[in-house]
Design a protein around this motif. Structure first.
Motif, PDB file in Angstrom:
ATOM      1  N   ASP A   1      34.470  43.308  32.804  1.00 42.59           N
ATOM      2  CA  ASP A   1      35.837  43.135  32.278  1.00 42.59           C
ATOM      3  C   ASP A   1      36.354  44.436  31.669  1.00 42.59           C
ATOM      4  O   ASP A   1      37.530  44.792  31.786  1.00 42.59           O
ATOM      5  CB  ASP A   1      35.899  41.989  31.264  1.00 42.59           C
ATOM      6  CG  ASP A   1      34.964  42.162  30.097  1.00 42.59           C
ATOM      7  OD1 ASP A   1      35.177  41.518  29.061  1.00 42.59           O
ATOM      8  OD2 ASP A   1      33.989  42.938  30.215  1.00 42.59           O
TER       9      ASP A   1
ATOM     10  N   GLN B   1      47.938  37.110  34.972  1.00 44.70           N
ATOM     11  CA  GLN B   1      46.969  38.086  34.417  1.00 44.70           C
ATOM     12  C   GLN B   1      45.926  38.477  35.469  1.00 44.70           C
ATOM     13  O   GLN B   1      45.585  39.644  35.628  1.00 44.70           O
ATOM     14  CB  GLN B   1      46.269  37.504  33.197  1.00 44.70           C
ATOM     15  CG  GLN B   1      47.155  37.439  31.958  1.00 44.70           C
ATOM     16  CD  GLN B   1      46.482  36.647  30.840  1.00 44.70           C
ATOM     17  OE1 GLN B   1      45.296  36.416  30.863  1.00 44.70           O
ATOM     18  NE2 GLN B   1      47.286  36.232  29.868  1.00 44.70           N
ATOM     19  N   ASP B   2      45.446  37.473  36.186  1.00 43.51           N
ATOM     20  CA  ASP B   2      44.428  37.695  37.221  1.00 43.51           C
ATOM     21  C   ASP B   2      44.989  38.592  38.324  1.00 43.51           C
ATOM     22  O   ASP B   2      44.322  39.516  38.807  1.00 43.51           O
ATOM     23  CB  ASP B   2      43.996  36.336  37.782  1.00 43.51           C
ATOM     24  CG  ASP B   2      42.800  36.468  38.701  1.00 43.51           C
ATOM     25  OD1 ASP B   2      42.808  35.845  39.766  1.00 43.51           O
ATOM     26  OD2 ASP B   2      41.867  37.215  38.354  1.00 43.51           O
TER      27      ASP B   2
ATOM     28  N   GLU C   1      47.559  32.460  33.315  1.00 43.02           N
ATOM     29  CA  GLU C   1      46.263  32.934  33.812  1.00 43.02           C
ATOM     30  C   GLU C   1      46.387  33.562  35.200  1.00 43.02           C
ATOM     31  O   GLU C   1      45.775  34.590  35.492  1.00 43.02           O
ATOM     32  CB  GLU C   1      45.259  31.782  33.862  1.00 43.02           C
ATOM     33  CG  GLU C   1      44.722  31.404  32.500  1.00 43.02           C
ATOM     34  CD  GLU C   1      43.898  30.128  32.506  1.00 43.02           C
ATOM     35  OE1 GLU C   1      43.491  29.739  31.422  1.00 43.02           O
ATOM     36  OE2 GLU C   1      43.701  29.528  33.584  1.00 43.02           O
ATOM     37  N   LYS C   2      47.180  32.949  36.082  1.00 47.40           N
ATOM     38  CA  LYS C   2      47.333  33.429  37.457  1.00 47.40           C
ATOM     39  C   LYS C   2      47.940  34.834  37.444  1.00 47.40           C
ATOM     40  O   LYS C   2      47.493  35.724  38.182  1.00 47.40           O
ATOM     41  CB  LYS C   2      48.219  32.456  38.229  1.00 47.40           C
ATOM     42  CG  LYS C   2      48.402  32.783  39.674  1.00 47.40           C
ATOM     43  CD  LYS C   2      47.913  31.650  40.544  1.00 47.40           C
ATOM     44  CE  LYS C   2      48.032  32.005  42.006  1.00 47.40           C
ATOM     45  NZ  LYS C   2      47.516  30.959  42.851  1.00 47.40           N
TER      46      LYS C   2
ATOM     47  N   LEU D   1      45.294  42.236  37.083  1.00 50.50           N
ATOM     48  CA  LEU D   1      43.986  42.909  37.033  1.00 50.50           C
ATOM     49  C   LEU D   1      43.493  43.260  38.433  1.00 50.50           C
ATOM     50  O   LEU D   1      42.955  44.338  38.664  1.00 50.50           O
ATOM     51  CB  LEU D   1      42.956  42.005  36.338  1.00 50.50           C
ATOM     52  CG  LEU D   1      42.871  42.086  34.813  1.00 50.50           C
ATOM     53  CD1 LEU D   1      41.877  41.074  34.297  1.00 50.50           C
ATOM     54  CD2 LEU D   1      42.458  43.477  34.332  1.00 50.50           C
ATOM     55  N   LYS D   2      43.658  42.325  39.368  1.00 51.81           N
ATOM     56  CA  LYS D   2      43.159  42.475  40.729  1.00 51.81           C
ATOM     57  C   LYS D   2      43.879  43.618  41.450  1.00 51.81           C
ATOM     58  O   LYS D   2      43.270  44.372  42.203  1.00 51.81           O
ATOM     59  CB  LYS D   2      43.360  41.149  41.481  1.00 51.81           C
ATOM     60  CG  LYS D   2      42.295  40.893  42.526  1.00 51.81           C
ATOM     61  CD  LYS D   2      42.153  39.421  42.875  1.00 51.81           C
ATOM     62  CE  LYS D   2      43.391  38.867  43.531  1.00 51.81           C
ATOM     63  NZ  LYS D   2      43.208  37.479  44.016  1.00 51.81           N
TER      64      LYS D   2
END
Length: 1268
Positions: free
Chosen positions: A134, A174-175, A171-172, A178-179
């Motif tokens: 992380d 943020q993911d 959440e989606k 990051l991706k």
């Protein structure tokens, strides 16, 4: 980033100059003599300064550095490249410095990741990031944002899709960020824009754009619409009990979300396919417009307390009013002070609705009764019994008890509430007059012991003293126990609880190691065995660990002596269990398992009890035939022979021994037993038992019905002969669903192949992994021929054809009911053929079959047979009184299932009649005429059977008739048998065991009349075939009981013998050994007088039994008394120092002397006036010999004692007569106290200056600083 320490020439010289003097000093110290003491600094070198500490931190930590290894964190490393054109900071002179370096340090501090930067030849920037996953991902995002030039792009997607990009709690999004290492900005809900802005690198933007468009494309398939409808009209759209909106949802397939009344929102949300959604919206708009035009409102005042009665449970009353009148009732929220209720509906319906609202509001009232809170439980009663009497009479009254409040609230219809109030007031008055309570303090750690196992102790106290005991839960850690009830009972319970608590303070706890596998056995079925142990040691609490803990520790708690006794007892029990854990397996034919179990488990229970073994049978639905017996080896063998004899008796089981060379055994058994299993199955399921491998035995045992045993013997010998000559094996493959078809009905097809070729064909068993494999064994030419035939059959099965046939629609239901059970059976039997019937509702009679050609033809033939059976089907009525139906059905309907299988018929039992007794009330007349039903009842034949007695049988006529006869044969018959009334209780037996055993044995019901009737008649009910056996068995039992009565009268002869009480202990013997021997030898009961009973003569011993035996026992007792009277007692002075030697370890030596000389020897207790006085009791000549013997022993042992004492004198350490010269102690030169006159030398004799280990010392300020 690591730092490297460099050792320069100067530092090396400095290091060396620091080391050499120390080495020299050490050498000098070693060579110095005692007369030249060391200096203070040499003996006590000072601690290094702080700076030195920091410098030495770079040095390795001595031995510790080799032993302790740091635990490495799980880290990952990733490398990112930033091309020159995308770099934000391009100034080459500042590499490793300036803004770029600062940013890297910030990223490292913020994320915890480690960054390393390097320049490539093309001036691109390479960044290596190490750390936890992380941390690396966060660092990567920061690097892209701060060290790389940012591009941006916008993606337009419909506004309603934005929430799916954000996801739950963001959440989606943020993911996604990051991706893709991008920043995604979504417009706020109040912003009309549909543009999503993506900022990042070109590569990241492309990735993020693709992902966002993908989410939008998924949502495009569905539509969402919102419709604003005034809150007041929502009930009309939902309809009573939400029926209207439910219908619209079902018809249009659209999801409609109407906000609940508690949520102040007017928006109705529609979700679904676009066209259907439009229909749903249109329909709801139409309802809304229509209601808006037609409805009007009226406002009425209703008391706030009555609003809940208008609403009703779960809003049912409002829905009821809406359903009846079409009027919506709006109630103000509970937190509002408003009492105004608004009715909305069509004008002509408002009056009716208003009446209903007032009726519901005034139908209930609230009242309260004063009652102390501690009495509430008694008013409620055990399991609510007292309260149930009131609530059953007045079910609409709600009675509420509030904990801690001295009142009871009643709510319900006005009349019912007043009646209930009177009753509760009466109960309260009565309870106050006859109840009391007390509170006691007992440490909470004893509470669970006061409660006992499953509440045994506390329940006993409650029942014994008729009180209620309230013990606080463990979580409260409270010591207060409250006792409530009858004043006298409360005091007695208080006394007992305090006694128990004081006794617990003197207890001890012991842990006993017992393997967990024995815990269940020690506890026993329903806790019977552990209950026996607890009864034997009532003062010991035994706690077993939770099975989930997998612990072997059993905890015992109680008085020390009792705990020790209980420990020994349980250890002996465990030793027995270890001995009793021998196990053997017995193969028994599955069809005989029920006979071995017996009616209600009678047979198996008897075998278990008589052989003292544990017998486990396989589950009913299991394919296993093995019965497992566990216990002592001899007992297991006995039980095994009993079970085998039952099988032999039932089925004429023969047992044959065949001699086959041991070297052939493995090849005969086959892989995983497949070959031998196929022989066993083919020969009616015989059991073939081979000797244990390595035993060298050639004997093979075949067990089963005589004809099958012979068949199996021939096959086994033939196979052995083949194996000895020449054996050939081939494997072929076929789908498992073809196997049944290849085998054929009753094995017909495969038997034909076997007979024609002479080869053995083995199909896989259910537990085999490879279900496709078929094995052919035999001579090569026979195997090849069988292979050819089977492959031809399999090829035919692989050629899938489709065919159809005509079946009348009226028969379709028979094939598809019970989830198509008939079709499943056809598919299983005929190689997985698929049969498709037309859908219900269509009138087509065309049925399609698909599968292998032969299978399809066979399935068609089978369907035609079923249709013929259905065409020829008739219905027959069988009249059997309803009271016998349960008996006819048998346990779990087993008898009926057997008849339906045997005769291929359907049997339907009628519904049970609620009131079987015919009504004798006259039928009600209207206008002077009898009702139609009355006339029909009048005309009905009184002798005709009732509808609830008629059983309907469906099937072929001849089969139905046979089934009817079979059913009628199952109707129980009752006969009466005369049995003297005084024998009834013996026939019933303890807890009904005797009568239950007879009922199970003869499969009948035996009814013994109630004792108050004093009747001699016993009724036996059952099948006619069983009644004669049952009657004979009952009369046989009567004869046995009468014989027992006569024998009991003869055994009741009593004889008294007078014996001086001082001889009683000797007659009883050690642990009752002597008296037990007399009782067993003469088969009598011997009763000694009770010492505590003053009215009973203390010299009378009562003997009960047969007259002859009592006289023999009396003579035996008098003989013992005669011997005791001849005995004498003599005191012998014996030195107390040799007593222990004469007694020996655990009294072994003294017992040997007493047995040898037949005397009793008593040694003095500790603290006796004369510790040397020993008493010898017995016959005069024996006493003299025993005294001589122990005096000789005293002389021998005393010599050893004297020698030992003399030796002890020399063993003591020598006394220090002359004190040594005082020691100078440890001396040093140049100490602080010699150079400085204010300090003085430490006092070596002072415990403060030189404290010993573990001693406490008064604080004192020392020269080298304060104590820490």
């Amino acid at each position: 980033m690591s730092s490297v320490a460099v050792l320069t020439q100067e530092s090396f010289a400095e290091h060396r100059s620091g080391l050499v003097p120390q080495q020299i000093k050490v050498a000098t110290l070693n060579s110095e003599e005692e007369s030249d003491p060391p200096t203070y600094k040499d003996a006590f070198p000072p601690l290094p300064e702080k700076a030195a500490c920091l410098e030495s931190a770079q040095e390795p930590a001595g031995a510790w550095s080799n032993k302790i290894r740091p635990i490495k964190a799980s880290v990952i490393t990733q490398v990112f490249h930033v091309p020159l054109e995308e770099r934000k900071y391009k100034d080459m002179n500042q590499f490793g410095e300036g803004e770029q370096a600062k940013i890297c340090l910030e990223i490292m501090q913020r994320t915890g990741a480690h960054l390393e930067l390097s320049l490539a030849k093309d001036q691109g920037l390479s960044i290596m990031v190490s750390g936890k996953l992380d941390a690396v991902m966060k660092a990567r995002k920061d690097i892209v944002a701060r060290l790389q030039t940012q591009a941006s792009a916008t993606v337009p997607i419909p506004k309603e899709h934005h929430r799916f990009v954000i996801g739950k709690n963001g959440e989606k999004l943020q993911d996604l960020e990051l991706k893709t290492a991008t920043k995604i900005q979504i417009p706020r809900p109040d912003d009309p824009s549909n543009q999503i802005k993506i900022t990042g690198t070109k590569e990241g933007i492309e990735k993020a754009r693709h992902e966002v468009l993908l989410i939008s494309a998924e949502q495009d398939k569905r539509a969402v619409e919102r419709l604003e409808v005034e809150k007041a009209f929502h009930p009309f759209i939902a309809g009573p009990y939400n029926r209207l909106v439910g219908e619209i949802m079902q018809e249009t397939g659209t999801r409609i979300n109407i906000p609940p009344p508690s949520v102040n929102r007017t928006e109705i949300v529609f979700t679904g396919e676009k066209e259907q959604l439009a229909q749903a919206v249109a329909r709801i708009k139409k309802i809304y417009e229509e209601k808006k035009k037609k409805t009007t409102t009226i406002a009425v005042e209703v008391k706030k307390s009555q609003h809940k009665y208008v609403i009703g449970p779960k809003g049912n009353s409002l829905q009821e009013i809406l359903e009846r009148t079409g009027v919506s009732v709006e109630i103000p929220p509970s937190d509002s002070i408003s009492e105004t209720v608004i009715l909305r509906g069509e004008p002509e319906k408002l009056g009716q609705a208003l009446t209903e609202v007032y009726a519901k509001a005034n139908s209930f009232t609230v009242s309260s009764v004063s009652a102390p809170s501690w009495l509430h439980r008694f008013i409620i009663g055990k399991k609510g019994q007292n309260l149930a009497k009131i609530t059953q009479q007045m079910p609409k009254v709600h009675i509420e008890f509030t904990e801690g409040e001295d009142k009871i609230t009643l709510e319900g219809p006005t009349e019912d509430v007043s009646v209930a109030q009177e009753q509760i007031e009466g109960m309260v008055k009565d309870l106050i007059n006859r109840m009391d309570y007390v509170e006691i303090n007992i440490d909470h750690k004893f509470h669970r012991h006061l409660i006992g196992k499953s509440g045994a102790n506390i329940n006993r106290i409650k029942d014994q003293y008729k009180v209620s005991v309230r013990i606080p839960p463990d979580s409260e850690k409270s010591n207060l126990i409250r006792i409530e009830g009858d004043p006298q009972g409360v005091q007695q319970a208080k006394r007992e609880l305090l006694e128990l608590a004081s006794r617990m303070e003197n207890e001890r706890t012991k842990d006993l190691i017992i393997e967990q596998r024995f815990h269940r056995t020690i506890i026993g079925q329903k806790g019977e065995r552990i209950r026996e142990i607890r009864d034997k040691f009532p003062e010991v609490i035994i706690n077993f660990p939770d099975p989930a803990q997998k612990s072997d520790i059993v905890q015992l708690r109680g008085p020390k002596n009792e705990v020790e006794k209980c420990t020994k007892y349980m250890q002996k029990m465990v030793a027995d269990l270890v001995e009793n854990s021998y196990s053997i397996s017995v193969p028994i034919f599955k069809q005989f398992h029920k006979n071995i179990i017996g009616k209600g488990g009678a047979n198996i229970k008897k075998i278990r009890e008589e052989s003292n073994t544990k017998i486990d049978l396989p589950a009913e639905n299991s394919n296993s035939e093995t019965i497992i017996i566990t216990g002592k080896r001899a007992n297991c063998e006995a039980a095994r022979s009993r079970i085998l004899s039952i099988q032999k008796d039932l089925a004429n089981i023969a047992e044959v021994e065949v001699s086959i060379p041991a070297k052939l055994h493995n090849s005969l058994i086959g892989t995983k037993g497949r070959l031998i299993r196929s022989i066993m199955e083919e020969c009616g399921g015989v059991h073939i038992h081979f000797p244990v491998e390595g035993s060298g035995s050639d004997t093979v045992v075949i067990r089963g019905p005589s004809s099958d045993v012979e068949k199996a013997k021939k096959q086994l010998l033939h196979l052995a002969e083949e194996k000895q000559t020449k054996s050939f094996t081939v494997d072929i493959r076929a789908k498992p669903e073809y196997h049944k078809f290849l085998i054929g009905k009753g094995g017909g097809k495969i038997r034909k192949v076997r007979d024609s070729t002479g080869a053995r064909i083995i199909f896989p068993a259910a537990e085999d992994k490879d279900q496709d494999l078929i094995t052919i064994i035999g001579k090569e030419d026979a195997v090849r021929e069988a292979q050819k035939e089977l492959e031809a059959l399999i090829q035919n099965l692989d050629n899938v054809v489709e065919d159809c046939m005509l079946v009348d629609p009226k028969h379709h239901r028979h094939f598809v009911i019970r989830r198509g059970q008939v079709l499943r059976e056809i598919a299983e039997e005929y190689g997985g053929v698929m049969v498709s019937f037309p859908r219900s509702g269509t009138q087509s009679d065309k049925v399609t079959l698909k599968g292998a050609k032969d299978c399809v033809e066979a399935a068609k033939k089978r369907i035609q047979e079923i249709i013929e059976d259905l065409e020829a089907q008739v219905t027959v009525e069988c009249a059997i009184p309803q009271k016998f139906h349960r008996s006819v059905m048998g346990p779990k309907g087993s008898r009926i299932q057997q008849i339906t299988r045997d005769y291929n018929v359907q049997i339907k039992f009628p519904d049970r009649e609620e009131n079987p007794v015919h009504s004798v009330e006259p039928s009600i007349q209207e206008n002077g005429d009898e009702t139609g039903e009355g006339r029909e009842a009048k005309e009905a034949d009184p002798g005709s059977p009732r509808r609830c007695d008629i059983i309907i049988i469906s099937g072929r006529k001849e089969k139905c008739e046979a089934a009817k006869e079979a059913l009628e044969a199952l109707v129980p018959v009752t006969i009466e048998v005369e049995v003297p009334f005084d024998l009834h209780r013996y026939i019933i037996g303890q807890k009904g065991s005797g009568i239950r055993k007879m009922m199970d044995e003869f499969e009948v019901n035996i009814h013994v009349p109630a004792p108050e009737l004093q009747s001699d008649t016993i009724a036996i009910t059952g099948l006619a075939a069983n009644l004669d056996r049952a009657k004979a068995g009952l009369l046989e039992r009567v004869k046995e009981l009468q014989a027992e009565q006569e024998d009991r009268a003869l055994r009741s002869f009593k004889l008294s013998v007078t014996v001086d009480p001082k001889y009683h202990p000797k007659i009883i013997g050690r642990k009752g050994a002597v008296i037990t021997q007399i009782r067993l030898e003469h088969d009598v009961n011997i009763q000694f007088p009770d010492k505590d009973d003053g009215n009973q003569p203390q010299d009378q011993i009562t003997i009960t039994g047969y007259e002859k035996n009592t006289e023999a026992a009396r003579d035996a007792i008098l003989k013992i008394v005669g011997e005791l009277e001849q005995m004498v007692s003599e005191d012998v002075p014996l030195d107390h120092r040799v007593h222990a030697r004469i007694i020996g370890a655990r009294g072994k030596a003294i017992r040997k002397i007493m047995d040898e000389f037949k005397v009793d020897i008593r040694f003095p207790q500790s603290g006796a006036p004369d510790p040397n006085c020993v008493t010898v009791t017995g016959l005069p000549e024996n006493v003299e010999e025993a005294i001589d013997h122990i005096l000789n022993l005293e002389e021998e042992y005393l010599a050893d004692v004297v020698d030992s004492e003399a030796l002890q004198v020399y063993m003591k350490p020598p006394a220090h007569e002359e004190s040594k010269a005082p020691s100078k102690g440890f001396v040093v030169r140049d100490a602080p106290w010699t150079s400085n006159s204010s300090e003085k030398a430490p006092d070596m004799s002072s415990s403060e200056e030189f404290p010993s280990f573990g001693a406490q010392v008064a604080p004192k300020t020392l020269p080298w600083g304060p104590k820490r």
